[in-house]
Design an enzyme around this catalytic site. Structure first.
Site, PDB file in Angstrom:
ATOM      1  CD  GLU A  89     -21.739  -2.880 -24.026  1.00 39.18           C
ATOM      2  OE1 GLU A  89     -22.315  -2.393 -23.021  1.00 39.18           O
ATOM      3  OE2 GLU A  89     -20.599  -3.370 -23.968  1.00 39.18           O
ATOM      4  CG  ASP A 142     -36.902  15.391 -12.042  1.00 37.96           C
ATOM      5  OD1 ASP A 142     -37.821  14.943 -12.753  1.00 37.96           O
ATOM      6  OD2 ASP A 142     -37.111  15.929 -10.941  1.00 37.96           O
ATOM      7  CG  ASN A 183     -41.116  17.365 -13.035  1.00 35.81           C
ATOM      8  OD1 ASN A 183     -40.701  16.456 -12.327  1.00 35.81           O
ATOM      9  ND2 ASN A 183     -41.830  17.140 -14.138  1.00 35.81           N
ATOM     10  NE  ARG A 185     -12.406 -15.983 -29.829  1.00 34.40           N
ATOM     11  CZ  ARG A 185     -11.442 -16.884 -29.664  1.00 34.40           C
ATOM     12  NH1 ARG A 185     -11.672 -18.157 -29.949  1.00 34.40           N
ATOM     13  NH2 ARG A 185     -10.249 -16.523 -29.222  1.00 34.40           N
ATOM     14  CB  SER A 239     -38.126   3.209 -23.432  1.00 40.86           C
ATOM     15  OG  SER A 239     -37.360   2.513 -22.465  1.00 40.86           O
ATOM     16  CG  LEU A 240     -38.760   7.729 -19.013  1.00 44.28           C
ATOM     17  CD1 LEU A 240     -39.237   7.760 -17.568  1.00 44.28           C
ATOM     18  CD2 LEU A 240     -38.864   9.114 -19.631  1.00 44.28           C
TER      19      LEU A 240
END
Lengths: 626, 626
Positions: free
Chosen positions: A370, A155, A185, A478, A124-125
């Site tokens: 995140e 790239d 490339n 919370r 997953s790039l």
């Protein structure tokens, strides 16, 4: 500064030859599998050759040695050239390369840590650089060692924002032991990448993000050698080597052409093209060996990390579980110097600041990014160097869901802590409320999901998470809620607590976090009406204690009510349905949030969305009218 | 180029006065709610004043008018000053401002489109600019109108990578009708933002990402007027106004101090501080009016969008559902010019390229930046200007889960299409396999989840999605599968198909996508052994057709088997459990992927992970041994 010495011609030719051997391996392997990305490998061939046989220092027979330089192939689809490099280094059998992508081979389509030379899965790039940042931060600040970290990106993936989160992080923390290589490339999967070969814009972006930057010809081994040498000398900034390359470099008719992404070389072309490349190799039988690393990384012991002291609360005392998280983490920090914490500018809300105040040198502020925070945490935890806890509002972990998903494939042991779950946060409104986080984390196969309901169980959840393999998620709340367990209560993963029961319980009510307290409040009211209910605290939502729930359900006429501060899909209710789905005679009624909520006071919202004590009591009254 | 005329002193004083009025409103409102972010409002007061009463052209009594300039408050926690601006503009009653964050008020903690002057919900940081890009792209290219788009971001949120995805997108597409304002107030929630007041680095980053950039004193209304004027003249690039500001500006003892994030002004200080600000207002009773917009935006009709021609497949023909998606989208494009498509450099895999080839002017290549792609799509679909379909590999939509979550709060009607689901993609391996997407989308409250199993039903799913409110997700598959429906088969949301049945069915098997075909193959084998099974195609996973499933289960002895190319949590199996959970006497057996998978051939993997025809048949044989 030391002077640069150009490698001699023989060495340079050796690196050129290796680059072409890597091309040949990549082409043959993808032909054998009839799938894969040979052209994406070819653009990176010289970079890989120079990295593996000139720049990097590592033990080729012990890829996971703690002293080795680290390498992350962020453009994971170029996996065949990574496997080829390890074959050239002698670790992978050359004949195995032809088993690429086969069911019985660990040489998968994209790299995973099933292979000892892979620390984090990629594919997953745009994620590799964050992990590399975590490794470099760890090397510099926790391990205080000389190993360096290298990361090759494509790239195309530089369009991913996570890359720029990591770029900002690395310069902010002056990670001069980190080198990123952009393999520019020019061509993406379906069209040219947006900047094509506009190298000056790449340079400007990298420099603006605080990196020492070199633009080089990515097919010139000499330029690459020099750039890596310069990177090694440069202090105070990470280095980015922006390499101008050509996709399919060396393949006549294919080089720099569109429509060759993810396609093996056709059978009718491959022999001739391989011959072309083969002919450029001048010393075919020469093998190169990498330089060995400095032995300056001490072993790290991550075993049996314990709270420095047991929980110290009185039953009935009010304490938010998010606050107990900070207390527990600081206690772990006292017993193990390998415990580290990360946060995304919410440390005064998640209470990771309690740890930070005691151990500032082991706290990493990741700012509002995140994706990168989770990637950095995965990097910190890789190769078992640290036990990392990363926290933010639980709903903002949705920002990093792809990183978390990849974390599971990476076999990461990272711990993620999400505060501010559900409508019980109140006035801030739906954008800040986590109502899908249980669904998200339950669907991560390696994940243990803790949902503690008081301060004592929170401290134990944190301690258990530190010692549990796989990803751990701890959901904190919370509001202040009452302590319900005594300090010496034992907690185990997958073991629920029956917190209230009688011989005449009508129904088993399962709540967690604030809804457990609502269930207990409902039980008190109902008791005064002569209706007893059993109340269960599941402690972990995954794994869920099916035995206790089933036994309890059977003791209460098969009736279960689940109450959760979460959407109805994928959370506690469906986890319970999953646990009892193969049993006859059990009926599950589910109270959960079923629409996008709004701002209001916490108690008003619990009521409006049907998960308050009042609504639980009404549900019981309706089901069991006298 | 026109010459800039400085506004006269009276006007400038008017803008200064409004800025201080906005401060006063923000402080009073957050005191009334006893929560909220007054200091984050105060830094933006002059920017808001100049925008709303000098730069922007809009009808104050008709905030959602198609011709109005658009405004996105990306730093959504500054909501009180947005509400204050609309009060000054006359749309919100001033007295209502004191109902901030109350259950009965739509003036929530963070802005949502319950308010007519909000197009997209904000509050999860770093998302506003992507939506603004979608609006600006739509204004320029689809509406071809003169309305302009303004987006205020905080400096803290500029750490989010999604901001830089949007920055790259906006310059790539030359969105010179877009103005971003960075409110650089130096301080984050828990510590200073990483760049503090390093304005030159902000400038470099913005310029490197292709923006026309002005660094200004964000508390100087004259500088702001000039910058907005310059932005309006500048052609070919979007403009970023980097405004140096101070958090809590105007509040003595609080301005530029840490530890005031998200805190109302204490009661003992507020009277005096309000007096300070009040004293600076020179013409208290003057009201300013915004300039009106050009009336050059034509109405857009998004109703009854239909396939230009019915599906044209023969039963038994092999066709991947991902391919049918492209065919269907092109057909919708022929009947409505408001249908637009987006992709993240996977258009030749998702087959959105089929649409692109026919309607290149309505296709937006978003490159490998899924967060921004989803944000842009939400922006395109906002104010009902377009029907937007955005596609990528289903698993990469996990990258945008936070954007999708916020899309539901935004009441967005965006359509998301994910291809390459499950292990059936084969050799590429786990990083490319969507196995958590159903869990992810089911937990979005406004989401309809389509999972078509053949080309005919895919085309109808696309048509239905175009006409369905809320978020729609369509899950498509990589392998070619047989067409099972005739071209004229009718499909409805929430209506399942019983695709195979007999009078003696032992069990109801529910599959979708490839697993429906596996179930049918199992049925054929089992029939030859004298065992009949009923097979159901759910068509939509959410809503799920509980009636058909229950009726079928009752007709098959209460036995259900679900088979899904998805992890066991949150997908088809749990959806079915949810549907039948309140019924007695139904037993659900679930076949699903239960661990991180690996590379292999599709059929090998279906088998290995227990969801193939063979495994279904074995499960039936075990349950119903003769």
């Amino acid at each position: 500064m030391a002077n640069y010495h150009k490698p001699d011609e023989k060495n340079l030719q050796g690196l050129k030859d290796v680059a072409n051997k890597l091309r040949i391996h990549s082409i043959k392997a993808t032909c054998a599998s009839n799938s894969g990305h040979p052209t994406s490998c070819c653009s990176a061939a010289e970079v890989m050759s120079v990295l593996f046989f000139h720049a990097m220092r590592y033990k080729a027979d012990d890829p996971r040695n703690a002293c080795n330089d680290r390498f992350v192939l962020s453009k994971g689809h170029a996996a065949p050239i990574l496997y080829a490099a390890w074959a050239e280094a002698g670790f992978v059998k050359e004949s195995d390369l032809l088993n690429l992508r086969k069911l019985e081979s660990d040489l998968e389509g994209h790299p995973t840590p099933k292979l000892p030379f892979v620390d984090v899965a990629t594919g997953s790039l745009g994620q590799g650089l964050s992990a590399a940042c975590g490794m470099a931060y760890t090397g510099k600040n926790f391990d205080k060692s000389s190993y360096r970290v290298y990361c090759i990106m494509g790239d195309g993936e530089c369009s991913e924002g996570s890359v720029w989160e990591a770029m900002a992080f690395a310069s902010h923390y002056k990670l001069d032991n980190l080198v990123a290589i952009m393999d520019v490339n020019r061509l993406g999967q379906s069209e040219p990448a947006p900047l094509q070969h506009d190298m000056e814009t790449y340079r400007k972006r990298c420099e603006a993000f605080g990196w020492n930057t070199y633009v080089v010809d990515g097919h010139n081994v000499e330029e690459l050698c020099k750039a890596f040498w310069n990177a090694q000398q440069f202090k105070g900034k990470p280095t980015c080597i922006v390499a101008k390359t050509f996709k399919g470099k060396g393949l006549r008719g294919i080089e720099d052409q569109l429509n060759w992404h993810g396609k093996p070389i056709p059978k009718d072309k491959v022999t001739e093209l391989l011959k072309d490349i083969q002919q450029q190799i001048q010393v075919p039988n020469k093998t190169l060996s990498p330089e060995l690393p400095k032995e300056d990384t001490a072993p790290a012991d991550l075993s049996n990390i314990a709270l420095a002291s047991p929980p110290a609360y009185k039953k009935g005392e009010k304490m938010a579980t998010r606050r107990a998280y900070g207390v527990a983490l600081a206690k772990l920090g006292r017993t193990s110097e390998r415990v580290v914490a990360l946060d995304g500018d919410t440390k005064n809300s998640t209470f990771s600041e309690t740890f930070m105040k005691e151990f500032p040198e082991r706290f990493i502020e990741c700012f509002i990014a995140e994706q990168n925070m989770v990637g950095v945490a995965i990097g910190c935890a890789s190769r078992d160097r640290t036990v990392a806890f990363a926290s933010t509002f639980a709903t903002f972990l949705s920002r990093a869901y792809d990183q978390i998903r990849m974390g599971a494939i990476s076999q990461s042991n990272v711990n993620l802590v999400g505060s501010h779950c559900g409508v019980s946060i109140g006035e801030d409104g739906p954008s800040q409320m986590a109502l899908e986080d249980l669904a998200m984390f339950r669907a991560i196969p390696t994940c243990t999901v803790f949902y503690p309901s008081d301060a004592v169980s929170t401290e134990r959840a944190v301690e258990l998470a530190a010692n549990t393999k796989g990803i751990c998620f701890i959901r904190t709340s919370r509001p202040d809620t009452a302590v319900i367990y005594s300090p010496n209560e034992k907690f185990e993963i997958g073991v629920a607590k029956v917190v209230r029961q009688s011989d005449s319980d009508l129904v088993t009510v399962i709540g967690a976090g604030v809804t457990l307290h609502e269930a207990l409040a409902a039980a008190a009211v109902l008791e005064s009406e002569g209706k007893n209910i059993r109340v269960i605290d599941p402690f972990t939502i995954k794994p869920l204690d099916a035995d206790t729930i089933l036994a309890s359900a059977k003791a209460t006429g098969g009736h279960i009510i689940t109450v959760e501060d979460h959407y109805k899909e994928g959370g506690l209710g469906e986890a319970v349905l999953s646990a009892v789905g193969q049993e006859q005679g059990i009926v599950v009624t589910r109270l959960a949030v079923t629409s996008v909520p709004r701002s209001g006071k916490p108690q008003e919202l619990l009521d409006l969305y049907g998960i308050s004590a009042k609504q639980i009591a009404n549900t019981v009254r309706q089901k069991f009218a006298n």
